[in-house]
Design an enzyme around this catalytic site. Sequence first.
Site, mmCIF file in Angstrom:
data_model
loop_
_atom_site.group_PDB
_atom_site.id
_atom_site.type_symbol
_atom_site.label_atom_id
_atom_site.label_comp_id
_atom_site.label_asym_id
_atom_site.label_seq_id
_atom_site.Cartn_x
_atom_site.Cartn_y
_atom_site.Cartn_z
ATOM 1 N N ASP A 1 63.056 41.644 59.289
ATOM 2 C CA ASP A 1 63.677 41.610 60.613
ATOM 3 C C ASP A 1 65.068 42.237 60.540
ATOM 4 O OD1 ASP A 1 61.535 40.315 61.794
ATOM 5 O OD2 ASP A 1 62.271 38.347 61.192
ATOM 6 N N ASP B 1 57.677 39.877 56.446
ATOM 7 C CA ASP B 1 58.082 41.008 57.281
ATOM 8 C C ASP B 1 59.606 41.153 57.189
ATOM 9 O OD1 ASP B 1 58.916 38.809 58.827
ATOM 10 O OD2 ASP B 1 57.002 38.835 59.891
ATOM 11 N N ASP C 1 68.719 28.728 62.639
ATOM 12 C CA ASP C 1 68.429 27.333 62.317
ATOM 13 C C ASP C 1 69.022 26.852 60.989
ATOM 14 O OD1 ASP C 1 66.585 28.941 60.991
ATOM 15 O OD2 ASP C 1 64.805 27.963 61.807
HETATM 16 P P1 ATP Z 1 58.801 33.261 57.885
HETATM 17 O O1 ATP Z 1 58.751 33.541 56.439
HETATM 18 O O2 ATP Z 1 57.934 32.123 58.283
HETATM 19 O O3 ATP Z 1 58.653 34.462 58.786
HETATM 20 P P2 ATP Z 1 61.456 33.278 58.973
HETATM 21 O O4 ATP Z 1 62.691 32.562 58.525
HETATM 22 O O5 ATP Z 1 61.495 34.765 58.962
HETATM 23 O O6 ATP Z 1 60.279 32.707 58.101
HETATM 24 P P3 ATP Z 1 60.865 33.518 61.749
HETATM 25 O O7 ATP Z 1 60.179 32.531 62.641
HETATM 26 O O8 ATP Z 1 60.239 34.828 61.485
HETATM 27 O O9 ATP Z 1 61.110 32.736 60.396
HETATM 28 O O10 ATP Z 1 62.327 33.707 62.349
HETATM 29 C C1 ATP Z 1 63.255 34.677 61.871
HETATM 30 C C2 ATP Z 1 64.650 34.113 61.901
HETATM 31 O O11 ATP Z 1 65.034 33.778 63.245
HETATM 32 C C3 ATP Z 1 64.830 32.817 61.121
HETATM 33 O O12 ATP Z 1 65.080 33.043 59.755
HETATM 34 C C4 ATP Z 1 66.017 32.183 61.835
HETATM 35 O O13 ATP Z 1 67.226 32.755 61.403
HETATM 36 C C5 ATP Z 1 65.787 32.570 63.285
HETATM 37 N N1 ATP Z 1 64.973 31.554 64.004
HETATM 38 C C6 ATP Z 1 63.628 31.560 64.199
HETATM 39 N N2 ATP Z 1 63.219 30.500 64.891
HETATM 40 C C7 ATP Z 1 64.318 29.779 65.160
HETATM 41 C C8 ATP Z 1 64.568 28.567 65.866
HETATM 42 N N3 ATP Z 1 63.563 27.865 66.413
HETATM 43 N N4 ATP Z 1 65.854 28.146 65.955
HETATM 44 C C9 ATP Z 1 66.862 28.869 65.413
HETATM 45 N N5 ATP Z 1 66.697 29.984 64.730
HETATM 46 C C10 ATP Z 1 65.446 30.466 64.597
HETATM 47 MG MG MG Z 2 59.928 36.110 59.660
#
Ligand code: ATP
Ligand code: MG
Length: 452
Positions: free
Chosen positions: A71, A69, A148
């Site tokens: 963001d 997705d 993170d």
């Molecule tokens: P995925 O491909 O699993 O969606 P993602 O990196 O997009 O991976 P998300 O959980 O959708 O993961 O979170 C989006 C963003 O928000 C992350 O890339 C990170 O920058 C931030 N984020 C999410 N969860 C956390 C957390 N627990 N602590 C700090 N930052 C976070």
């Molecule tokens: Mg994501």
Amino acid sequence: MKPSTQTTEERAQIKPGPRVYARSEHSISRSQVSENALKVLYRLKKAGFEAYLVGGCVRDLLLGREPKDFDVVTDARPDQIKKVFRNCRLVGRRFRLAHVQFGRDIIEVATFRGSVEENSEHRFLNEEGRLLRDNQYGNIEEDVWRRDFTVNSLYYNIKDFSVIDYVGGMEDHLSGTLRLIGDPETRFREDPVRMLRAVRFAVKLGFNLHPDSEKPIAGLADLLNNIPPARLFDETLKLFLSGYALQTFEMLRHYDLFRELFPLVEDSLAEEEEGFPKLFLIKALENSDARITDGKTVTAYFLFAAFLWNPVKAEAKRQIQQGVNETIAYQNASSEIINRQLKSTAFPKRITLAMREVWTLQPRFSRREGNRPFRLLSHPRFRAAYDFLLLRIQAEGEDPALGVWWTEFQEVSELEQKKMIASLSRNPQRKQIKRRRTNKAKAVNRHPQDNV
Ligand code: ATP
Ligand code: MG
């Protein structure tokens, strides 16, 4: 509650200004970005706001992968975002986010979050350092520090198509390094789920966890105890249903994190009573990954039923030794194991019901007299339970003749089915052996879950 020990100044010292990678210096092209995400970015820009893609989508685009997705982050406040888009809903109570809707596609738009100063009323840590409140708006320079991993913290700027990097994320991308921003122990304490995310991303991206980020994990793993089981369930789904379940399982065990999610399974692996538990689990994980690679669906309940099968069996065996009848023993054991597992991961009811059915149907495959096989065959959960039986034959030493019999029973006419049941009661041993010779390969080569 005590306030955070890390000030903005300290955090700023970790990395000073941003490095900006111009369009010609990185590989992200607009053609890889979804049309709806582009619309949102352009509309915000036109309304006079900053707008960036951030997080997993930028990371995946840099790796040439299709993001799950997109963001978006912006300096616009939620109420301002709402004014820019008619098709917009505000969600979240503590930290408001905007969902911009295009049919079934939703683009999530977040306002920059702020860094919160020491002693601020907006930032509180509990005794173990867990961040309890973090709900200030801010600017991009502040937003970056609460993310993170460095590779999750790159901002794709719609204004000039550059990538903004405050934390060395681009270099870490190039060297395949997963590194926490800031002091690893502090960051894991703030949110222990980051330990699970570290494993998930390391496996999914094929990156190495930086030694500094890796070091504190084993010592902090038990902080996951305090995370609500509902959140751990969500994370467990992401860990095991993304196509890399086997590697994820091995890595979670390596860091002593698996026990936090599935303590009963970890105990049963440590006992290795009959030598089978690990092999059974590995087969289940391999089958599940292979299905995802082949574009087939996988069902969470089937995999989690496989995870917890050995604890269920051990508990049922214990009860049978105490004189409880087999059917009741499996029902009791299923309830007992589910209740204990729910303390770690809050499986929803639809999953626990299905797991329980798969387990309690297992002993019924051996009881084939009279009408019983017909009753079992018409059970709504028969196909999953049958696939589970095949997994047990593959990896648990269950008699292959039983699988062969049930495979054949599903394929023949009702008349033949009756004959199969009758001949079993005449000479069960001889018939089973004969069928095993002719049909063995057929049943064993089938994939569990093929019919789920
Ligand atoms: P995925 O491909 O699993 O969606 P993602 O990196 O997009 O991976 P998300 O959980 O959708 O993961 O979170 C989006 C963003 O928000 C992350 O890339 C990170 O920058 C931030 N984020 C999410 N969860 C956390 C957390 N627990 N602590 C700090 N930052 C976070
Ligand atoms: Mg994501």
